[in-house]
Design a protein around this motif. Sequence first.
Motif: not given
Length: 455
Positions: A195-211, A280-285, A320-322
Amino acid sequence: MGKTLIKNAHIVTESKVFDANIVINNHKIEQITDSITESNFDSIIDASSYIALPGAIDPHVHLFLPTPAGYSSDDFESGSLAALMGGTTTFIDFVTPLAGQSLAMALQERISEAQTSLLDHSFHVSPVSWTDATAKDMKECLKQGITSFKVYMAYRKTIGLSDEALFNVLKTAAALNAIVCVHAESGDQIDGLAEHFVSQGHTQPLYHSLSRPDDLEAQAVDKVLNMAAQTHCALYIVHVSSAKSLQHIRRAKQNGQLVYAETCPHYLLLSDERYQQDFTESSKYVMSPPLRKPQDNQALWEALADGTLDTVGTDHCPFTLTQKDEGQHDFRKIPNGIGGIEHRLTLLYTYGVLKQRISLQGFVQLVATNPARIFGLYPQKGTLQAGSDADIILWNPNARRIISAGNQFQNCDYSIYEGMETRGYPEMVFLKGKLQVKNNNYIGDNLKGNFLPRK
Ligand code: URP
Ligand code: ZN
């Protein structure tokens, strides 16, 4: 169906490597013997250039899993076919009841959904809350052949349990002599970080891992080990990804606690630099737990060799990617999970056995015999011996292949292992005495698998 002879087999089990002939009568292995007369067989296969292995058991798969982004992209038919092509002949999936639904009812529904499976299978059943009815419901599942329950410490907003509910499940399972599988990640803290990351605008897959840092996995592992010790409950920790978690598991095992642990090929072979790419690449993981550091990969290999880890499952749950695109603007909406059901054996053989990180017998233990023993399927499954189901792999140790989405059987438009070279593959696979796979072709006749009640 008659009698089949697999002659001159170089057989590998967890306890022995030896040369012998395997006699199959209908669905079962009738005999494993040195001496044989070749009359009276309906078919004879010369296995002298292969290694004969027990059909593998994947203790952790999510076929046709409902999520807000749709079902995981392999249903029971496509997922079981992909498993079979990779040498897995039995799998254990999950039952996740809807809110308010009984476990026993959800189990019956899932058994029906799985009728299209080509493989024999069972389920871990998940209590997703604790009510006055849960203990009785767990007992009912046991009567229906379920000996393992799965709890989530993550996903607290949906299916994750509170500490109190978790304690009750462990206590009840112990009384039933059942085992509890646990997804160990501290859910409340993860939700807070996300929640903290998203509130700071960090919405990319990298932040899935950092959270989802390794500390929050290790903390949950430590907590649930202590709770299992207090309740005398047998524990199975799924998809262990980090070196820090291994320290707690090692200590508990040294103290004599009944705990088993699993890792997956992706935690052994891939690391978190994969999140440093475009969406597209990072969301695969995006999976939970996330990929870790190369040092964690190394620690996990060592833990496979020294017995801290007992099994390698896949946590097969492709999207799938979609479907992954659902989280373009918020990583929390990316469906969690990756596919790997068909590559577990070739990856572990290539990067484990051939790199001398594990022995061939250790390989058999990790992918077949240990899952069978832990989950009450042994000796029907997971070994080659008289009386066992004739689920047999004839492994060609010399084959070389490249993993690619273009040649995989699992239903997904990418592979997280794209481009990786593998050696060895299951050139022939027998399911209950019938040859189903030959030279990377499915030659079966759509024979369906069965739900396996366990003891
Ligand atoms: O990311 C994962 N592991 N997805 C599948 C569901 C689960 O958490 O096991
Ligand atoms: Zn899972």
